[in-house]
Enzyme design. Sequence first.
Site, PDB file in Angstrom:
ATOM      1  N   CYS A 114       0.814  -1.230   0.000  1.00  0.00           N
ATOM      2  CA  CYS A 114       0.000   0.000   0.000  1.00  0.00           C
ATOM      3  C   CYS A 114       0.842   1.273   0.000  1.00  0.00           C
ATOM      4  O   CYS A 114       0.339   2.354  -0.301  1.00  0.00           O
ATOM      5  CB  CYS A 114      -0.927   0.013   1.201  1.00  0.00           C
ATOM      6  SG  CYS A 114      -1.926  -1.472   1.251  1.00  0.00           S
ATOM      7  N   HIS A 157      -3.888   6.799   1.139  1.00  0.00           N
ATOM      8  CA  HIS A 157      -4.174   5.462   0.617  1.00  0.00           C
ATOM      9  C   HIS A 157      -5.645   5.149   0.887  1.00  0.00           C
ATOM     10  O   HIS A 157      -6.221   5.609   1.870  1.00  0.00           O
ATOM     11  CB  HIS A 157      -3.251   4.466   1.322  1.00  0.00           C
ATOM     12  CG  HIS A 157      -3.578   3.046   1.042  1.00  0.00           C
ATOM     13  ND1 HIS A 157      -3.698   2.556  -0.235  1.00  0.00           N
ATOM     14  CD2 HIS A 157      -3.815   2.000   1.882  1.00  0.00           C
ATOM     15  CE1 HIS A 157      -3.988   1.271  -0.167  1.00  0.00           C
ATOM     16  NE2 HIS A 157      -4.072   0.915   1.096  1.00  0.00           N
ATOM     17  N   ASN A 187      -9.941  -0.951  -2.639  1.00  0.00           N
ATOM     18  CA  ASN A 187      -8.523  -0.754  -2.329  1.00  0.00           C
ATOM     19  C   ASN A 187      -7.677  -1.338  -3.462  1.00  0.00           C
ATOM     20  O   ASN A 187      -7.600  -2.548  -3.623  1.00  0.00           O
ATOM     21  CB  ASN A 187      -8.230  -1.454  -0.996  1.00  0.00           C
ATOM     22  CG  ASN A 187      -6.777  -1.384  -0.578  1.00  0.00           C
ATOM     23  OD1 ASN A 187      -5.907  -0.961  -1.341  1.00  0.00           O
ATOM     24  ND2 ASN A 187      -6.499  -1.819   0.643  1.00  0.00           N
TER      25      ASN A 187
HETATM   26  O1  UT7 Z   1      -4.586  -1.595   2.421  1.00  0.00           O
HETATM   27  C1  UT7 Z   1      -4.185  -2.631   3.206  1.00  0.00           C
HETATM   28  C2  UT7 Z   1      -4.368  -2.358   4.620  1.00  0.00           C
HETATM   29  N1  UT7 Z   1      -5.635  -2.842   5.054  1.00  0.00           N
HETATM   30  C3  UT7 Z   1      -6.392  -2.113   5.823  1.00  0.00           C
HETATM   31  O2  UT7 Z   1      -6.065  -1.002   6.148  1.00  0.00           O
HETATM   32  C4  UT7 Z   1      -7.658  -2.760   6.333  1.00  0.00           C
HETATM   33  C5  UT7 Z   1      -7.913  -2.366   7.759  1.00  0.00           C
HETATM   34  N2  UT7 Z   1      -9.053  -3.059   8.333  1.00  0.00           N
HETATM   35  C6  UT7 Z   1     -10.320  -2.879   7.933  1.00  0.00           C
HETATM   36  O3  UT7 Z   1     -10.576  -2.153   7.008  1.00  0.00           O
HETATM   37  C7  UT7 Z   1     -11.418  -3.544   8.717  1.00  0.00           C
HETATM   38  O4  UT7 Z   1     -10.850  -4.193   9.836  1.00  0.00           O
HETATM   39  C8  UT7 Z   1     -12.252  -4.581   7.897  1.00  0.00           C
HETATM   40  C9  UT7 Z   1     -13.101  -3.860   6.867  1.00  0.00           C
HETATM   41  C10 UT7 Z   1     -11.353  -5.566   7.206  1.00  0.00           C
HETATM   42  C11 UT7 Z   1     -13.181  -5.322   8.826  1.00  0.00           C
HETATM   43  O5  UT7 Z   1     -14.020  -4.396   9.498  1.00  0.00           O
HETATM   44  P1  UT7 Z   1     -14.166  -4.436  11.083  1.00  0.00           P
HETATM   45  O6  UT7 Z   1     -15.127  -3.394  11.427  1.00  0.00           O
HETATM   46  O7  UT7 Z   1     -12.790  -4.338  11.680  1.00  0.00           O
HETATM   47  O8  UT7 Z   1     -14.802  -5.854  11.316  1.00  0.00           O
HETATM   48  P2  UT7 Z   1     -14.248  -7.053  12.204  1.00  0.00           P
HETATM   49  O9  UT7 Z   1     -13.083  -7.687  11.572  1.00  0.00           O
HETATM   50  O10 UT7 Z   1     -14.144  -6.577  13.622  1.00  0.00           O
HETATM   51  O11 UT7 Z   1     -15.465  -8.064  12.100  1.00  0.00           O
HETATM   52  C12 UT7 Z   1     -16.737  -7.739  12.633  1.00  0.00           C
HETATM   53  C13 UT7 Z   1     -17.702  -8.841  12.210  1.00  0.00           C
HETATM   54  C14 UT7 Z   1     -17.140 -10.242  12.427  1.00  0.00           C
HETATM   55  O12 UT7 Z   1     -18.211 -11.064  12.811  1.00  0.00           O
HETATM   56  P3  UT7 Z   1     -18.446 -11.422  14.372  1.00  0.00           P
HETATM   57  O13 UT7 Z   1     -17.188 -12.102  14.832  1.00  0.00           O
HETATM   58  O14 UT7 Z   1     -18.685 -10.134  15.045  1.00  0.00           O
HETATM   59  O15 UT7 Z   1     -19.637 -12.325  14.326  1.00  0.00           O
HETATM   60  C15 UT7 Z   1     -16.673 -10.661  11.055  1.00  0.00           C
HETATM   61  O16 UT7 Z   1     -16.703 -12.057  10.873  1.00  0.00           O
HETATM   62  O17 UT7 Z   1     -17.950  -8.729  10.808  1.00  0.00           O
HETATM   63  C16 UT7 Z   1     -17.720  -9.995  10.179  1.00  0.00           C
HETATM   64  N3  UT7 Z   1     -17.267  -9.763   8.815  1.00  0.00           N
HETATM   65  C17 UT7 Z   1     -18.121  -9.592   7.796  1.00  0.00           C
HETATM   66  N4  UT7 Z   1     -19.463  -9.624   7.743  1.00  0.00           N
HETATM   67  C18 UT7 Z   1     -20.025  -9.413   6.538  1.00  0.00           C
HETATM   68  C19 UT7 Z   1     -15.995  -9.628   8.352  1.00  0.00           C
HETATM   69  N5  UT7 Z   1     -16.018  -9.390   7.025  1.00  0.00           N
HETATM   70  C20 UT7 Z   1     -17.323  -9.367   6.654  1.00  0.00           C
HETATM   71  C21 UT7 Z   1     -17.974  -9.166   5.430  1.00  0.00           C
HETATM   72  N6  UT7 Z   1     -19.331  -9.195   5.412  1.00  0.00           N
HETATM   73  N7  UT7 Z   1     -17.311  -8.931   4.283  1.00  0.00           N
END
Ligand code: UT7
Length: 336
Positions: A115, A261, A291
Amino acid sequence: MKKMKITGTGRYLPDRVVTNDYLAGLMDTSDEWIRQRTGIEERRWVPEEGNVGASDLGLEAAKIALNRAGWTPEDLDLIIFATLSPDINFPGSGCLLQSKLGLKSTPALDIRQQCTGFLYGMEIADAYIKSGYAGRILLVGSEVHSTGLDLTTRGRDVSVIFGDGAGAVCLEGVETDDNVGLLASSLHAQGDHADALILEAPASRLNPRLTKDMFDDARIWPKMDGRNVFKLAITRLPQVSHVVLERAGLKVEDLDMVIPHQANLRINQSFQKSLNLPDEKMYNNIQKYGNTTAGTIPIALDEVIEQKRIPEKNATLLFAGLGAGVTWGAMIYRFF
Ligand code: UT7
């Protein structure tokens, strides 16, 4: 002293629009979840047929940038190609792009800073220019993610955020005493966090490099500890931005635009708040493209210029990013 001038920019996004609803048909996700948690509304993917790689997208962006700079490929002293999704394992995509540009001996360098690939590429280009090793450089950031994503519920956290696309800039060394070009930069890496965003196989440290088991246990797909990366981004992006502002002797108010980014709209909103930056000085396009890793900043820069969002002369921009590695950094660029 020679300063680095951006003489042309270009971008290329494949025509194929992939909506959140389309992804919801492949895995357990929803348009609502993706919009709320990431800001992404749609992204672009390469066509299913045709074996389109990062160098192909890069070529289209490069042709536009070269045309705007008024250069032919023969004018180039160096090609820098930033990607984490090279067309093939080796040789690098820079070599493939060099050939597609019809060149026979121009040096080509691939860099793998994910990134922050564009930021590292800019600093490398600036060093080549200041040292006199190169006068005209093409820097490309290009990714094809779509062919390497786990499109099942298991991979949904990663797969909904990535998109395909490329951006390119032509960079020229120009003699001037004006305070223009790359005014300050600060780049970092911390390999302790390598596992936070990783694609493990095939790998030279594994013997054999690729087995059927690796398909079954999903090691051939990228994995991410999203919460960890998120936290790192919202703390380090403001920190490193203040460092470069101080190095350049500038204040946030002196900036005409911040181009971060594009990993998650919530990250960028938090970053904007930390800088106390008005909406019109923060550029986001993750809603349309997701992204595109090394492509995000040059794609956004090309849009900002096209939309005349910055003054024609002496516009001062801050670029910042954090991603796999982890690598992170920021820089301030002032147009001539
Ligand atoms: O450019 C590279 C660098 N990358 C980044 O900067 C990414 C940084 N991170 C993020 O953008 C976020 O952490 C994500 C978008 C990847 C995830 O969002 P979050 O708000 O941090 O969600 P989480 O990982 O805390 O997950 C919350 C819930 C989980 O379910 P439970 O355990 O609460 O039941 C996940 O399993 O959301 C679930 N989940 C989804 N649900 C529906 C994770 N991905 C998805 C999805 N659709 N695509």
